[in-house]
Structure formats: structure tokens, C-alpha cells
Scaffold this motif. Structure first.
Motif, PDB file in Angstrom:
ATOM      1  N   ALA A 179       0.839  -1.200   0.000  1.00 58.98           N
ATOM      2  CA  ALA A 179       0.000   0.000   0.000  1.00 58.98           C
ATOM      3  C   ALA A 179       0.875   1.251   0.000  1.00 58.98           C
ATOM      4  O   ALA A 179       0.643   2.185  -0.778  1.00 58.98           O
ATOM      5  N   LYS A 180       1.879   1.265   0.870  1.00 57.10           N
ATOM      6  CA  LYS A 180       2.803   2.404   0.930  1.00 57.10           C
ATOM      7  C   LYS A 180       3.497   2.600  -0.408  1.00 57.10           C
ATOM      8  O   LYS A 180       3.574   3.718  -0.931  1.00 57.10           O
ATOM      9  N   LYS A 181       3.984   1.521  -1.004  1.00 55.20           N
ATOM     10  CA  LYS A 181       4.706   1.609  -2.276  1.00 55.20           C
ATOM     11  C   LYS A 181       3.783   2.088  -3.399  1.00 55.20           C
ATOM     12  O   LYS A 181       4.195   2.907  -4.231  1.00 55.20           O
ATOM     13  N   ALA A 182       2.538   1.619  -3.424  1.00 54.60           N
ATOM     14  CA  ALA A 182       1.591   2.044  -4.457  1.00 54.60           C
ATOM     15  C   ALA A 182       1.325   3.546  -4.342  1.00 54.60           C
ATOM     16  O   ALA A 182       1.296   4.264  -5.354  1.00 54.60           O
ATOM     17  N   CYS A 183       1.153   4.026  -3.124  1.00 56.72           N
ATOM     18  CA  CYS A 183       0.918   5.455  -2.913  1.00 56.72           C
ATOM     19  C   CYS A 183       2.152   6.266  -3.301  1.00 56.72           C
ATOM     20  O   CYS A 183       2.046   7.311  -3.944  1.00 56.72           O
ATOM     21  N   GLU A 184       3.302   5.764  -2.935  1.00 54.22           N
ATOM     22  CA  GLU A 184       4.552   6.435  -3.272  1.00 54.22           C
ATOM     23  C   GLU A 184       4.746   6.520  -4.786  1.00 54.22           C
ATOM     24  O   GLU A 184       5.111   7.576  -5.311  1.00 54.22           O
ATOM     25  N   LEU A 185       4.484   5.421  -5.490  1.00 51.28           N
ATOM     26  CA  LEU A 185       4.613   5.434  -6.946  1.00 51.28           C
ATOM     27  C   LEU A 185       3.657   6.435  -7.579  1.00 51.28           C
ATOM     28  O   LEU A 185       4.023   7.176  -8.498  1.00 51.28           O
ATOM     29  N   SER A 186       2.435   6.474  -7.083  1.00 55.55           N
ATOM     30  CA  SER A 186       1.477   7.435  -7.624  1.00 55.55           C
ATOM     31  C   SER A 186       1.943   8.858  -7.389  1.00 55.55           C
ATOM     32  O   SER A 186       2.023   9.664  -8.315  1.00 55.55           O
ATOM     33  N   MET A 187       2.242   9.180  -6.150  1.00 53.34           N
ATOM     34  CA  MET A 187       2.555  10.565  -5.792  1.00 53.34           C
ATOM     35  C   MET A 187       3.874  11.054  -6.384  1.00 53.34           C
ATOM     36  O   MET A 187       4.001  12.220  -6.734  1.00 53.34           O
ATOM     37  N   ASP A 188       4.860  10.182  -6.493  1.00 51.65           N
ATOM     38  CA  ASP A 188       6.187  10.606  -6.940  1.00 51.65           C
ATOM     39  C   ASP A 188       6.494  10.311  -8.408  1.00 51.65           C
ATOM     40  O   ASP A 188       7.454  10.852  -8.948  1.00 51.65           O
ATOM     41  N   LYS A 189       5.667   9.458  -9.060  1.00 53.24           N
ATOM     42  CA  LYS A 189       6.010   9.064 -10.422  1.00 53.24           C
ATOM     43  C   LYS A 189       4.854   9.182 -11.413  1.00 53.24           C
ATOM     44  O   LYS A 189       5.029   9.726 -12.503  1.00 53.24           O
ATOM     45  N   TYR A 190       3.680   8.666 -11.079  1.00 55.11           N
ATOM     46  CA  TYR A 190       2.622   8.518 -12.073  1.00 55.11           C
ATOM     47  C   TYR A 190       1.560   9.618 -12.105  1.00 55.11           C
ATOM     48  O   TYR A 190       1.024   9.909 -13.169  1.00 55.11           O
ATOM     49  N   CYS A 191       1.219  10.211 -10.985  1.00 60.20           N
ATOM     50  CA  CYS A 191       0.089  11.138 -10.943  1.00 60.20           C
ATOM     51  C   CYS A 191       0.448  12.476 -11.593  1.00 60.20           C
ATOM     52  O   CYS A 191       1.228  13.264 -11.055  1.00 60.20           O
ATOM     53  N   SER A 192      -0.155  12.744 -12.735  1.00 60.57           N
ATOM     54  CA  SER A 192       0.116  13.971 -13.482  1.00 60.57           C
ATOM     55  C   SER A 192      -0.361  15.215 -12.736  1.00 60.57           C
ATOM     56  O   SER A 192       0.236  16.286 -12.857  1.00 60.57           O
ATOM     57  N   VAL A 193      -1.441  15.097 -11.976  1.00 61.63           N
ATOM     58  CA  VAL A 193      -1.935  16.258 -11.229  1.00 61.63           C
ATOM     59  C   VAL A 193      -0.948  16.613 -10.124  1.00 61.63           C
ATOM     60  O   VAL A 193      -0.637  17.787  -9.912  1.00 61.63           O
ATOM     61  N   ALA A 194      -0.430  15.618  -9.423  1.00 61.90           N
ATOM     62  CA  ALA A 194       0.578  15.878  -8.390  1.00 61.90           C
ATOM     63  C   ALA A 194       1.810  16.541  -9.006  1.00 61.90           C
ATOM     64  O   ALA A 194       2.348  17.505  -8.448  1.00 61.90           O
ATOM     65  N   ALA A 195       2.232  16.058 -10.156  1.00 61.15           N
ATOM     66  CA  ALA A 195       3.394  16.646 -10.832  1.00 61.15           C
ATOM     67  C   ALA A 195       3.116  18.094 -11.230  1.00 61.15           C
ATOM     68  O   ALA A 195       3.986  18.966 -11.101  1.00 61.15           O
ATOM     69  N   THR A 196       1.905  18.368 -11.688  1.00 60.82           N
ATOM     70  CA  THR A 196       1.522  19.729 -12.069  1.00 60.82           C
ATOM     71  C   THR A 196       1.564  20.657 -10.852  1.00 60.82           C
ATOM     72  O   THR A 196       2.094  21.770 -10.927  1.00 60.82           O
ATOM     73  N   LEU A 197       1.026  20.194  -9.732  1.00 54.66           N
ATOM     74  CA  LEU A 197       1.051  21.005  -8.516  1.00 54.66           C
ATOM     75  C   LEU A 197       2.485  21.237  -8.034  1.00 54.66           C
ATOM     76  O   LEU A 197       2.837  22.349  -7.623  1.00 54.66           O
ATOM     77  N   ARG A 198       3.319  20.206  -8.092  1.00 55.83           N
ATOM     78  CA  ARG A 198       4.716  20.372  -7.676  1.00 55.83           C
ATOM     79  C   ARG A 198       5.445  21.376  -8.569  1.00 55.83           C
ATOM     80  O   ARG A 198       6.275  22.143  -8.090  1.00 55.83           O
ATOM     81  N   GLU A 199       5.134  21.375  -9.859  1.00 58.73           N
ATOM     82  CA  GLU A 199       5.748  22.349 -10.773  1.00 58.73           C
ATOM     83  C   GLU A 199       5.401  23.777 -10.363  1.00 58.73           C
ATOM     84  O   GLU A 199       6.151  24.703 -10.627  1.00 58.73           O
ATOM     85  N   ALA A 200       4.246  23.939  -9.720  1.00 57.41           N
ATOM     86  CA  ALA A 200       3.823  25.253  -9.216  1.00 57.41           C
ATOM     87  C   ALA A 200       4.338  25.481  -7.792  1.00 57.41           C
ATOM     88  O   ALA A 200       3.846  26.360  -7.092  1.00 57.41           O
TER      89      ALA A 200
END
Length: 153
Positions: A107-128
Motif C-alpha cells: 500500500a505504501k509503495k503504491a501510494c509512493e509510486l502514484s505521488m512521486d512518479k505517475y500522478c500527473s496532477v501531483a506533478a503539475t502542482l509540484r511544478e507550481a
């Protein structure tokens, strides 16, 4: 190319957005700025998109690992910048609460992969320059909390 259409359908600021498949979302400004609570505030919709994006990633990853996700609830809290225009999201914290026959490490690894690698919205927010923190609980037990870590550009 993605196509979204918006029409004003209620008062000054009540809009209905429609995607290419006919799915709709209602948007409005706050009553303090002339809205009528017709729909979601646009900046809140961005956080909803973050939840949807990461949720799809996490369930997909856990399904591939044959983890039985019986229930999944997220709480997303954000703070916007003060005294600036535009007022961007400054910090966002997500609590992923999963239930089922789920290995906590997976569960931790799945969340980590989403937040740090796959989720485009998270990446967009981090860019801001938004700082995104998150925690994971499985069957009511916290298995990970990076609330003290900062994810920046």
C-alpha cells in the motif's frame, strides 16, 4: 488533444463543464465573490482531480499485485498562498485510507509510486511549487506518514 466545453448556466458565475464523453461538472465562485454555491470552486476541483488521479493509480497498482481493496477513502486538505494573485496551492496533505486484505508495504509503495512518479496532477502542482505530503493507513493503522517531508520541484 483534449476538449472541454463550458457554458454559463446559472447566475453570473455558475458554469457547467462538459468533457468529450458528455460527463459534466458544475462550477461556481464563492458567495463572497458573487457566486451562488451552484457548484465546486475551480481550485477545489483541482484537488478533486489530484484525488481521482492518485486513486486510479493506487487501485491499479494494488490490483496488479493481487491486493483486495475493499474500501478506499481519501481526505485532501490544502492551504493557498496568502496575499498573492493568483493564489496558488501552497501545501496539500492527503490521507489515503485503504481497507481490505492489503499488505501495508505494498500500500505504501503504491501510494509512493502514484505521488512521486505517475500522478500527473501531483506533478503539475509540484511544478507550481506546491508542497505535497501524504499518509497511508490500512485497516485503520497508519503505515506511512511523510507529513514532515517536503516535495518540491
Amino acid at each position: 488533444m483534449t476538449r472541454i466545453e463550458l457554458d454559463r448556466v446559472s447566475g453570473d458565475f455558475g458554469f457547467e463543464a462538459k468533457d468529450a464523453f458528455g460527463h459534466t461538472v458544475r462550477l461556481d465562485s464563492s458567495p463572497e465573490t458573487g457566486g451562488a454555491n451552484f457548484g465546486v470552486r475551480p481550485m477545489q476541483l483541482l484537488l478533486m482531480g489530484l484525488g481521482g488521479c492518485s486513486g486510479i493509480d493506487i487501485v491499479s497498482i494494488l490490483n496488479k499485485q493481487r491486493q483486495a481493496v475493499e474500501d478506499f477513502h481519501m481526505t485532501i486538505e490544502g492551504e493557498r498562498e496568502k496575499g498573492k494573485e493568483p493564489t496558488l496551492w501552497e501545501t496539500v496533505h492527503i490521507h489515503f485510507a485503504l481497507k481490505g486484505d492489503i499488505d501495508p508495504d505494498k500500500a505504501k509503495k503504491a501510494c509512493e509510486l502514484s505521488m512521486d512518479k505517475y500522478c500527473s496532477v501531483a506533478a503539475t502542482l509540484r511544478e507550481a511549487r506546491c508542497i505535497i505530503t501524504w499518509q497511508v493507513s490500512v485497516n485503520g493503522e497508519t503505515v506511512y506518514n511523510n507529513n514532515t517531508l517536503h516535495h518540491t520541484k
